[in-house]
Design an enzyme around this catalytic site. Structure first.
Site, PDB file in Angstrom:
ATOM      1  N   TYR A   1       0.316  10.136   4.617  1.00 27.06           N
ATOM      2  CA  TYR A   1      -0.012  10.138   6.296  1.00 27.06           C
ATOM      3  C   TYR A   1       1.527  10.938   6.585  1.00 27.06           C
ATOM      4  CZ  TYR A   1      -1.380   5.711   5.256  1.00 27.06           C
ATOM      5  OH  TYR A   1      -2.461   4.482   4.537  1.00 27.06           O
ATOM      6  N   ARG A   2       1.254  12.421   6.903  1.00 26.50           N
ATOM      7  CA  ARG A   2       2.542  13.074   7.434  1.00 26.50           C
ATOM      8  C   ARG A   2       2.800  12.619   8.666  1.00 26.50           C
ATOM      9  NH1 ARG A   2      -2.291  16.037  11.062  1.00 26.50           N
ATOM     10  NH2 ARG A   2      -2.123  15.404  13.187  1.00 26.50           N
TER      11      ARG A   2
ATOM     12  N   GLU B   1      -1.763   1.018  -5.029  1.00 27.55           N
ATOM     13  CA  GLU B   1      -0.918   2.166  -5.655  1.00 27.55           C
ATOM     14  C   GLU B   1      -0.599   2.628  -7.012  1.00 27.55           C
ATOM     15  OE1 GLU B   1      -1.268   2.064  -2.766  1.00 27.55           O
ATOM     16  OE2 GLU B   1      -3.738   3.494  -1.953  1.00 27.55           O
TER      17      GLU B   1
ATOM     18  N   ASN C   1       0.493  -1.173  -0.322  1.00 24.31           N
ATOM     19  CA  ASN C   1       0.036  -0.218   0.140  1.00 24.31           C
ATOM     20  C   ASN C   1       0.824   1.623  -0.423  1.00 24.31           C
ATOM     21  OD1 ASN C   1      -2.800   1.252  -0.013  1.00 24.31           O
ATOM     22  ND2 ASN C   1      -1.637   2.100   1.929  1.00 24.31           N
TER      23      ASN C   1
ATOM     24  N   TRP D   1      -1.020   7.348  10.429  1.00 23.09           N
ATOM     25  CA  TRP D   1      -1.760   6.794   8.802  1.00 23.09           C
ATOM     26  C   TRP D   1      -3.209   6.553  10.938  1.00 23.09           C
ATOM     27  CZ3 TRP D   1       2.700   3.254   8.765  1.00 23.09           C
ATOM     28  CH2 TRP D   1       2.552   2.879  10.378  1.00 23.09           C
TER      29      TRP D   1
ATOM     30  N   ASP E   1      -4.368  21.423  10.299  1.00 20.16           N
ATOM     31  CA  ASP E   1      -4.618  20.646   9.507  1.00 20.16           C
ATOM     32  C   ASP E   1      -5.403  21.465   8.228  1.00 20.16           C
ATOM     33  OD1 ASP E   1      -4.871  18.336   8.730  1.00 20.16           O
ATOM     34  OD2 ASP E   1      -4.725  17.711  10.179  1.00 20.16           O
TER      35      ASP E   1
HETATM   36  C1  LIG Z   1      -1.809  16.711   1.592  1.00 23.90           C
HETATM   37  C2  LIG Z   1      -2.239  15.135   2.375  1.00 23.90           C
HETATM   38  C3  LIG Z   1      -2.000  15.325   3.828  1.00 23.90           C
HETATM   39  C4  LIG Z   1      -2.739  14.306   4.059  1.00 23.90           C
HETATM   40  N1  LIG Z   1      -2.352  13.682   5.728  1.00 23.90           N
HETATM   41  C5  LIG Z   1      -2.992  12.319   6.034  1.00 23.90           C
HETATM   42  C6  LIG Z   1      -2.640  11.770   7.687  1.00 23.90           C
HETATM   43  O1  LIG Z   1      -1.487  12.201   8.173  1.00 23.90           O
HETATM   44  N2  LIG Z   1      -3.081  11.060   7.958  1.00 23.90           N
HETATM   45  C7  LIG Z   1      -4.175  10.391   7.520  1.00 23.90           C
HETATM   46  O2  LIG Z   1      -4.414   9.566   7.537  1.00 23.90           O
HETATM   47  N3  LIG Z   1      -4.413  10.303   5.731  1.00 23.90           N
HETATM   48  C8  LIG Z   1      -4.170  11.399   5.563  1.00 23.90           C
HETATM   49  N4  LIG Z   1      -4.665  12.414   3.971  1.00 23.90           N
HETATM   50  C9  LIG Z   1      -5.667  11.298   3.255  1.00 23.90           C
HETATM   51  C10 LIG Z   1      -4.983  10.150   2.923  1.00 23.90           C
HETATM   52  O3  LIG Z   1      -3.953  10.570   2.352  1.00 23.90           O
HETATM   53  C11 LIG Z   1      -6.302   9.261   2.071  1.00 23.90           C
HETATM   54  O4  LIG Z   1      -6.965   8.679   2.907  1.00 23.90           O
HETATM   55  C12 LIG Z   1      -5.524   8.507   1.593  1.00 23.90           C
HETATM   56  O5  LIG Z   1      -6.685   7.387   0.820  1.00 23.90           O
HETATM   57  C13 LIG Z   1      -5.202   6.916   2.429  1.00 23.90           C
HETATM   58  O6  LIG Z   1      -4.585   6.092   1.786  1.00 23.90           O
HETATM   59  P1  LIG Z   1      -4.771   4.812   1.455  1.00 23.90           P
HETATM   60  O7  LIG Z   1      -6.916   4.607   1.937  1.00 23.90           O
HETATM   61  O8  LIG Z   1      -4.166   4.263   1.033  1.00 23.90           O
HETATM   62  O9  LIG Z   1      -4.948   4.542   3.177  1.00 23.90           O
HETATM   63  C14 LIG Z   1      -3.896  13.011   3.331  1.00 23.90           C
HETATM   64  C15 LIG Z   1      -4.279  13.254   2.280  1.00 23.90           C
HETATM   65  C16 LIG Z   1      -3.511  14.692   1.961  1.00 23.90           C
HETATM   66  C17 LIG Z   1      -3.869  14.947   0.128  1.00 23.90           C
END
Ligand SMILES: Cc1cc2nc3c(=O)[nH]c(=O)nc-3n(C[C@H](O)[C@H](O)[C@H](O)COP(=O)(O)O)c2cc1C
Length: 524
Positions: free
Chosen positions: A180-181, A271, A176, A194, A320
């Protein structure tokens, strides 16, 4: 032609006049964020809304680094990143794939060949090495060498904001990539934000399950508190087994992959394949040095390491994309074991905050691309709009082709059961003749058409981790508004008035004489 890496993408931005190189010294602590915020909110004839992408070439205390920000920060750049004239083109390509029927005969099979050949391009290709290995540092590295931003005054520190976090499902082996920041705690450790419902958090739980089945005892005394945190999330409350889960992070990849990391794809869809589909060329990946994971071969920076299964640490606050600081909470800690990077790596980042900002344009692209996929389960869906101020999860306006009583409520429930759309706090359902992108018209129709007590549907369920108003973290109520025209079969006995429209005859008459009237009215 697909951009092979961040540098080809930066060159394309430059050629398209979408990049500004900044030579004046700028501080990664707050100053770059303030500059970028102003640019994100600007509107000009040259760049439209969102300003240009910014390449800072003189970052304070990081003279040798370059920092890229706002690369996706406008509709035009989002199209450029995904190499389309309109985001609907991607939706059309998805639709074409979904339309495939079982071949009825030889001719049908022959017709399918080009499509099968195209599919071959989607899968990642493992290569022996790549530019991300130009410098390999197992010792003596520091995360603080990179120009990591502090974005807002009350942030807990510096955060890596545009990372592609790569994990593997311990059970199925599927990879995957999620964004996630990561809060930088010190030279070698960061937070790993996450959220509980995201795919990497599930990988982490799976690692916990595996470790607990193999009976590895916990080292930590504070496991119960950890178990109740919203971040890392755990099995049931109780003992947290020790062990590790490997993680790799790529920073500064080609734009299709960076974008794919935010796409709310089903957990089983990798992805790397989504990026391959978007760029119509395989993503080249290489094996990591210290962990059993693969990363994009030409990434600017790669961090390899692990999270301990029995370690959580306070993460946040962080300014955020909701426009508020997300509250501090417990999340896993990422320990970096090795850093590999290109020579003179370009650090890619973003800031989030009050919309409009860069992430809003990325969200809009997701909205367009997901419409055909949503129609698979909600065929009556005509269009959707997630207004920027609705910050992805607070507001979805949907128009439907209504054919039976109660259908608007069925649509709401379908959306609340659909992957990350489950977080949608407020869903407005309107009839197909309402343009969901015309928020003024939506407001007019919705507020005219509803009897609030009758038409508002409340439900309880999972809530976005960033929601600060819900009764509990991650759990609370959601609201749907059925603003469709009400039918007698829905118990509405009164006549429904016609919408005011001028008749065509009068319109044509005035059209033909409009020039003269307009001149006299001074509104030419
Ligand atoms: C700039 C940016 C920062 C993000 N930061 C986070 C984060 O810190 N934690 C999180 O869970 N999702 C964050 N997201 C949203 C996830 O990237 C998004 O939900 C993504 O689908 C997660 O991938 P996954 O479905 O494979 O878990 C962020 C999105 C963006 C555009």
């Amino acid at each position: 032609m697909a951009y092979n890496d961040l540098r080809e993408w930066i060159a394309a931005l430059d050629r398209a006049g979408e990049l500004r190189k900044i030579r004046t010294e700028a501080d990664p602590i707050l100053e770059i964020a303030e500059i970028t915020d102003r640019v994100s909110k600007s509107s000009s004839e040259k760049f439209g809304k969102g300003g240009p992408a910014l390449l800072f070439q003189n970052v304070k205390r990081h003279a040798e680094s370059q920092l890229l920000i706002n690369q996706f920060g406008s509709e035009r750049r989002m199209r450029l990143a995904l190499e389309v004239d309109s985001l609907d083109e991607i939706a059309d390509r998805i639709r074409a794939f979904m339309d495939v029927k079982s071949p009825q005969g030889f001719l049908d099979k022959v017709k399918m060949l080009p499509m099968l050949a195209e599919m071959g391009k989607f899968f990642p290709k493992t290569v022996p090495t790549g530019a991300c290995k130009e410098v390999i540092r197992r010792e003596g590295f520091s995360l603080l060498d990179f120009p990591v931003l502090q974005c807002w005054p009350k942030d807990a520190g510096r955060f890596i904001t545009l990372p592609c976090v790569i994990t593997r499902d311990p059970k199925t082996g599927k990879r995957n990539v999620g964004m996630y920041r990561m809060q930088v705690y010190d030279e070698r450790t960061t937070g790993m934000h996450w959220q509980r419902q995201k795919v990497a958090a599930e990988h982490y739980r799976e690692a916990l399950r595996t470790a607990s089945q193999s009976g590895v005892p916990s080292k930590s005394a504070s496991v119960d508190i950890m178990a109740r945190s919203s971040g890392g999330a755990v099995l049931a409350e109780g003992a947290r087994p020790s062990g590790k889960m490997e993680v790799a992070v790529a920073i500064g990849t080609d734009p299709a992959l960076t974008f794919s990391a935010i796409v709310p794809a089903p957990p089983d869809v990798e992805e790397f394949i989504i990026a391959g589909f978007l760029r119509q060329k395989p993503v080249e990946i290489v094996k990591c040095e210290t962990v059993d994971l693969e990363v994009p071969a030409d990434a600017e920076i790669v961090l390899e390491g692990y999270v301990n299964l029995d370690e959580l640490r306070v993460e946040g606050p962080f300014g955020d994309h909701t426009g508020f600081y997300s509250l501090e909470d417990l999340y896993p800690v990422f320990h970096v074991t090795c850093v590999t990077h290109r020579k003179n790596p370009i650090y890619a980042t973003t800031i989030v905050g009050k919309p409009p900002m860069e992430d809003g344009w990325m969200g809009k692209a997701v909205e367009r691309i997901f419409l055909p996929l949503m129609r698979l389960t909600i065929p009556e869906l005509v269009d959707i709009n997630l207004p920027l101020e609705g910050v992805f999860h607070n507001l979805m306006i949907v128009s439907i082709r209504k054919s039976y009583p109660g259908q608007a409520r069925k649509v709401m429930n379908a959306i609340w059961s659909l992957g990350q759309a489950m977080f949608t706090k407020c869903i407005l359902v309107v009839d197909e003749d309402v343009d969901v992108h015309d928020v003024g018209d939506v407001t007019l129709k919705v507020l005219n058409n509803i009897d609030p007590e009758r038409d508002i549907q409340f439900t309880l369920g999972p809530i976005d981790s960033l929601d600060h108003a819900s009764r509990l973290p991650n759990y609370g109520s959601k609201m749907g508004i059925d603003a469709t025209r009400k039918w007698t079969s829905e118990g509405f006995a009164r006549p429904w008035p016609d919408e005011i429209m001028m008749d065509n005859k009068t319109k044509t008459l005035v059209d033909s004489r409009w020039k003269a009237f307009a001149k006299e009215l001074g509104i030419e």
